[in-house]
Design a protein around this motif. Structure first.
Motif, PDB file in Angstrom:
ATOM      1  N   GLY A 332      -1.025  24.215  75.984  1.00 60.60           N
ATOM      2  CA  GLY A 332      -0.542  23.123  75.123  1.00 60.60           C
ATOM      3  C   GLY A 332      -1.253  23.118  73.779  1.00 60.60           C
ATOM      4  O   GLY A 332      -0.615  23.014  72.719  1.00 60.60           O
ATOM      5  N   GLU A 333      -2.577  23.258  73.816  1.00 60.17           N
ATOM      6  CA  GLU A 333      -3.357  23.235  72.574  1.00 60.17           C
ATOM      7  C   GLU A 333      -3.074  24.466  71.718  1.00 60.17           C
ATOM      8  O   GLU A 333      -2.972  24.382  70.495  1.00 60.17           O
ATOM      9  CB  GLU A 333      -4.858  23.151  72.890  1.00 60.17           C
ATOM     10  N   ALA A 334      -2.946  25.641  72.369  1.00 58.58           N
ATOM     11  CA  ALA A 334      -2.671  26.875  71.625  1.00 58.58           C
ATOM     12  C   ALA A 334      -1.344  26.767  70.875  1.00 58.58           C
ATOM     13  O   ALA A 334      -1.248  27.140  69.703  1.00 58.58           O
ATOM     14  CB  ALA A 334      -2.659  28.065  72.577  1.00 58.58           C
ATOM     15  N   LEU A 335      -0.304  26.213  71.538  1.00 60.55           N
ATOM     16  CA  LEU A 335       1.003  26.097  70.883  1.00 60.55           C
ATOM     17  C   LEU A 335       0.966  25.067  69.765  1.00 60.55           C
ATOM     18  O   LEU A 335       1.559  25.258  68.698  1.00 60.55           O
ATOM     19  CB  LEU A 335       2.079  25.725  71.918  1.00 60.55           C
ATOM     20  N   GLU A 336       0.241  23.977  69.999  1.00 53.40           N
ATOM     21  CA  GLU A 336       0.101  22.944  68.980  1.00 53.40           C
ATOM     22  C   GLU A 336      -0.520  23.552  67.718  1.00 53.40           C
ATOM     23  O   GLU A 336      -0.075  23.320  66.602  1.00 53.40           O
ATOM     24  CB  GLU A 336      -0.817  21.857  69.544  1.00 53.40           C
ATOM     25  N   HIS A 337      -1.541  24.350  67.948  1.00 50.45           N
ATOM     26  CA  HIS A 337      -2.254  25.018  66.882  1.00 50.45           C
ATOM     27  C   HIS A 337      -1.340  26.009  66.154  1.00 50.45           C
ATOM     28  O   HIS A 337      -1.333  26.102  64.928  1.00 50.45           O
ATOM     29  CB  HIS A 337      -3.447  25.740  67.510  1.00 50.45           C
ATOM     30  N   ALA A 338      -0.530  26.737  66.923  1.00 51.44           N
ATOM     31  CA  ALA A 338       0.327  27.781  66.342  1.00 51.44           C
ATOM     32  C   ALA A 338       1.340  27.211  65.350  1.00 51.44           C
ATOM     33  O   ALA A 338       1.685  27.864  64.377  1.00 51.44           O
ATOM     34  CB  ALA A 338       1.050  28.542  67.456  1.00 51.44           C
ATOM     35  N   VAL A 339       1.819  25.993  65.591  1.00 57.92           N
ATOM     36  CA  VAL A 339       2.887  25.446  64.720  1.00 57.92           C
ATOM     37  C   VAL A 339       2.354  24.450  63.693  1.00 57.92           C
ATOM     38  O   VAL A 339       3.119  23.848  62.961  1.00 57.92           O
ATOM     39  CB  VAL A 339       3.999  24.747  65.557  1.00 57.92           C
ATOM     40  N   GLU A 340       1.039  24.295  63.617  1.00 60.62           N
ATOM     41  CA  GLU A 340       0.518  23.161  62.833  1.00 60.62           C
ATOM     42  C   GLU A 340       0.870  23.225  61.341  1.00 60.62           C
ATOM     43  O   GLU A 340       0.945  22.187  60.699  1.00 60.62           O
ATOM     44  CB  GLU A 340      -0.988  22.977  63.043  1.00 60.62           C
ATOM     45  N   ASP A 341       1.110  24.427  60.791  1.00 60.22           N
ATOM     46  CA  ASP A 341       1.432  24.517  59.371  1.00 60.22           C
ATOM     47  C   ASP A 341       2.927  24.444  59.096  1.00 60.22           C
ATOM     48  O   ASP A 341       3.359  24.472  57.949  1.00 60.22           O
ATOM     49  CB  ASP A 341       0.890  25.839  58.792  1.00 60.22           C
ATOM     50  N   VAL A 342       3.729  24.399  60.136  1.00 59.90           N
ATOM     51  CA  VAL A 342       5.183  24.367  59.951  1.00 59.90           C
ATOM     52  C   VAL A 342       5.640  22.911  59.893  1.00 59.90           C
ATOM     53  O   VAL A 342       5.412  22.160  60.841  1.00 59.90           O
ATOM     54  CB  VAL A 342       5.899  25.109  61.102  1.00 59.90           C
ATOM     55  N   PRO A 343       6.282  22.513  58.774  1.00 62.30           N
ATOM     56  CA  PRO A 343       6.731  21.120  58.694  1.00 62.30           C
ATOM     57  C   PRO A 343       7.744  20.799  59.794  1.00 62.30           C
ATOM     58  O   PRO A 343       8.537  21.665  60.176  1.00 62.30           O
ATOM     59  CB  PRO A 343       7.402  21.036  57.312  1.00 62.30           C
ATOM     60  N   MET A 344       7.732  19.583  60.286  1.00 59.25           N
ATOM     61  CA  MET A 344       8.695  19.065  61.264  1.00 59.25           C
ATOM     62  C   MET A 344       8.570  19.717  62.654  1.00 59.25           C
ATOM     63  O   MET A 344       9.356  19.393  63.537  1.00 59.25           O
ATOM     64  CB  MET A 344      10.150  19.262  60.807  1.00 59.25           C
ATOM     65  N   ALA A 345       7.638  20.629  62.839  1.00 56.91           N
ATOM     66  CA  ALA A 345       7.558  21.297  64.141  1.00 56.91           C
ATOM     67  C   ALA A 345       6.822  20.413  65.136  1.00 56.91           C
ATOM     68  O   ALA A 345       6.007  19.581  64.760  1.00 56.91           O
ATOM     69  CB  ALA A 345       6.818  22.627  64.000  1.00 56.91           C
ATOM     70  N   SER A 346       7.127  20.606  66.427  1.00 57.23           N
ATOM     71  CA  SER A 346       6.380  19.879  67.447  1.00 57.23           C
ATOM     72  C   SER A 346       6.072  20.834  68.587  1.00 57.23           C
ATOM     73  O   SER A 346       6.887  21.677  68.945  1.00 57.23           O
ATOM     74  CB  SER A 346       7.189  18.700  67.970  1.00 57.23           C
ATOM     75  N   ALA A 347       4.863  20.736  69.105  1.00 60.27           N
ATOM     76  CA  ALA A 347       4.497  21.571  70.243  1.00 60.27           C
ATOM     77  C   ALA A 347       3.327  20.918  70.946  1.00 60.27           C
ATOM     78  O   ALA A 347       2.604  20.115  70.366  1.00 60.27           O
ATOM     79  CB  ALA A 347       4.114  22.976  69.788  1.00 60.27           C
ATOM     80  N   GLY A 348       3.155  21.262  72.220  1.00 60.56           N
ATOM     81  CA  GLY A 348       2.043  20.671  72.964  1.00 60.56           C
ATOM     82  C   GLY A 348       2.207  20.945  74.442  1.00 60.56           C
ATOM     83  O   GLY A 348       2.991  21.801  74.837  1.00 60.56           O
ATOM     84  N   GLY A 349       1.462  20.217  75.254  1.00 57.33           N
ATOM     85  CA  GLY A 349       1.598  20.373  76.693  1.00 57.33           C
ATOM     86  C   GLY A 349       0.272  20.385  77.398  1.00 57.33           C
ATOM     87  O   GLY A 349      -0.760  19.994  76.847  1.00 57.33           O
ATOM     88  N   HIS A 350       0.296  20.831  78.631  1.00 58.90           N
ATOM     89  CA  HIS A 350      -0.885  20.864  79.487  1.00 58.90           C
ATOM     90  C   HIS A 350      -1.604  22.204  79.347  1.00 58.90           C
ATOM     91  O   HIS A 350      -1.163  23.083  78.627  1.00 58.90           O
ATOM     92  CB  HIS A 350      -0.479  20.661  80.940  1.00 58.90           C
ATOM     93  N   ALA A 351      -2.681  22.370  80.106  1.00 59.34           N
ATOM     94  CA  ALA A 351      -3.454  23.600  80.056  1.00 59.34           C
ATOM     95  C   ALA A 351      -2.606  24.790  80.504  1.00 59.34           C
ATOM     96  O   ALA A 351      -2.648  25.854  79.906  1.00 59.34           O
ATOM     97  CB  ALA A 351      -4.691  23.471  80.933  1.00 59.34           C
ATOM     98  N   ARG A 352      -1.807  24.592  81.554  1.00 56.82           N
ATOM     99  CA  ARG A 352      -1.100  25.719  82.151  1.00 56.82           C
ATOM    100  C   ARG A 352       0.343  25.848  81.714  1.00 56.82           C
ATOM    101  O   ARG A 352       1.030  26.813  82.047  1.00 56.82           O
ATOM    102  CB  ARG A 352      -1.153  25.592  83.672  1.00 56.82           C
ATOM    103  N   MET A 353       0.809  24.840  80.970  1.00 54.83           N
ATOM    104  CA  MET A 353       2.230  24.793  80.670  1.00 54.83           C
ATOM    105  C   MET A 353       2.397  24.098  79.326  1.00 54.83           C
ATOM    106  O   MET A 353       1.780  23.064  79.090  1.00 54.83           O
ATOM    107  CB  MET A 353       2.866  23.936  81.756  1.00 54.83           C
ATOM    108  N   GLY A 354       3.182  24.700  78.448  1.00 51.13           N
ATOM    109  CA  GLY A 354       3.398  24.033  77.171  1.00 51.13           C
ATOM    110  C   GLY A 354       4.743  24.417  76.595  1.00 51.13           C
ATOM    111  O   GLY A 354       5.426  25.311  77.108  1.00 51.13           O
ATOM    112  N   GLY A 355       5.124  23.733  75.533  1.00 50.56           N
ATOM    113  CA  GLY A 355       6.396  24.034  74.908  1.00 50.56           C
ATOM    114  C   GLY A 355       6.408  23.528  73.489  1.00 50.56           C
ATOM    115  O   GLY A 355       5.482  22.837  73.059  1.00 50.56           O
ATOM    116  N   GLY A 356       7.448  23.901  72.759  1.00 49.06           N
ATOM    117  CA  GLY A 356       7.541  23.417  71.395  1.00 49.06           C
ATOM    118  C   GLY A 356       8.872  23.777  70.773  1.00 49.06           C
ATOM    119  O   GLY A 356       9.642  24.556  71.337  1.00 49.06           O
TER     120      GLY A 356
END
Ligand SMILES: [Mn+2]
Length: 389
Positions: A332-356
């Motif tokens: 979840g944190e890795a995906l959140e981090h990956a999209v942080e510079d993209v406007p309007m993007a959303s991502a997140g989730g748990h340790a084992r499972m995430g989406g965006g």
């Protein structure tokens, strides 16, 4: 010593005997009242959660039972079970959900067990003011959700959501279905096997579709009782067993899969970029975005791979789905981090499972960001999974 104290207390009591009999009667009445009150409190404390749940609904006219958005089998089963408890309390239930029922197992559940529910787009569609939440504890997933104050909440997720008259949130449980199943045990429901005729006179009935739904719900939330299950899930399964219809169960557990689901899985395997134990794959255009998490589930099983992200395009949106079996990768944190510079993007989730989700136009440079193409975004996802950025 003992005798002396008794003697003394009798002497001390003597002046009382001369007191106004009215005062004494008043004292006695107060004592009786206190006893009754204490008894009532004790009885109330001793009432089971199932009894308190039913009581909290009794007196309402109708109730809207909300599942979390995009309901899964656990949520659907709990809604079915709750609807029947509401009926036993003399309340008219309507099951409602935001989002969609997309995954083939969920669609099979709805068809095979005749799950009867309405979709909602906003608060105005909610059937009535009295709302019960199952399998989540804070209303979400539709405009106006934050304005809803549920009467009752039954859930197994962490969170601070409460109902105004009943709250039963047990985050230690592997499923919400095990909680609802316990209510049936506590309320002394009559169980009926798949071949038995259900009597009309029973207050509360656990028939075959409901029992099958609850069993599948608790199985699906615990990866078939292999992950996160507690003794309560096994106890519930054993209580449900006599009422299970194994044919229905088999049809839900092994539904037909669309060709696209298999094709997207195949593309996820073919297009993968592997970096150490990390795999990232772009599956191109999809018509059903729900195929992407299924492809991620498949890819993470690949030998040597412990963390995966599958991405695919639908209507100008890049959908991401990630799975991790590696404790060093918080998906979840890795995906959140990956999209942080993209406007309007959303991502997140748990340790084992995430989406965006991110808009491809925005990723490529629309808005205040510098923009990047899909290839550099894939590389950024890999870097984030490796913890390099
Ligand atoms: Mn659940």
């Amino acid at each position: 010593m003992q005798g002396l104290r008794v003697g003394q207390s009798i002497e001390d009591a003597e002046p009382l005997a001369e007191a106004d009999p009215l005062v004494l009667a008043g004292l006695a009445a107060a004592a009786v009242l206190l006893l009754v009150l204490a008894g009532w409190v004790l009885l109330r404390l001793r009432r089971t959660p199932g009894e308190r749940f039913l009581q909290s609904l009794a007196g309402l006219e109708e109730v809207a039972i909300l599942t979390h958005p995009n309901p899964d089998p656990d949520a659907m089963a709990c809604a079915m079970g709750t609807a029947r408890i509401a009926e036993a309390a003399g309340v008219d239930p309507t099951i409602q959900y935001a989002g969609q029922i997309r995954h083939q197992e969920n669609r099979a559940f709805r068809t095979v067990l005749e799950f009867d529910a309405e979709g909602i787009d906003g608060k105005a569609d909610v059937a009535c003011d009295d709302v019960v939440l199952v399998d989540h504890n804070v209303p979400r997933g539709f405009p106006g959700a934050e304005g809803i104050e549920p009467v009752a909440v039954v859930d197994h997720h962490p969170g601070n959501g409460v109902g105004t008259s009943f709250t039963d949130v047990r985050p230690e449980r592997g499923s919400c279905a095990s909680i609802v199943t316990e209510y049936y045990q506590e309320l002394g429901a009559e169980r009926y096997g798949p071949e038995e005729d259900v009597s009309e006179d029973e207050d509360l009935v656990l028939d075959s579709p409901l029992a099958t739904g609850l069993l599948f719900g608790l199985q699906s939330d615990t990866n078939r009782l292999t992950k996160g299950a507690t003794p309560a899930e096994f106890d519930a399964a054993s209580y449900l067993f006599p009422a299970i219809d194994s044919d229905s169960l088999e049809r839900i557990a092994n539904p037909e899969v669309t060709a696209e689901t298999l094709e997207v899985k195949a593309r996820a395997i073919t297009n993968r970029t592997v970096d150490g134990s990390i795999a990232v794959s772009h599956v191109g255009d999809v018509t059903d975005a729900d195929t992407i998490p299924q492809a991620a589930d498949e890819l993470v099983r690949l030998e040597g791979v412990n963390a995966v992200v599958v991405m695919g395009r639908r209507d100008g949106v890049l959908h991401l789905s990630g799975r991790s079996r590696d404790d060093r990768v918080h998906m979840g944190e890795a995906l959140e981090h990956a999209v942080e510079d993209v406007p309007m993007a959303s991502a997140g989730g748990h340790a084992r499972m995430g989406g965006g989700q991110l808009s491809i136009e925005h990723m490529e440079g629309l808005g205040p960001s510098d923009g990047m193409n899909v290839e550099s975004f894939e590389q950024r996802v890999i870097d984030c999974l490796r913890g390099d950025v």
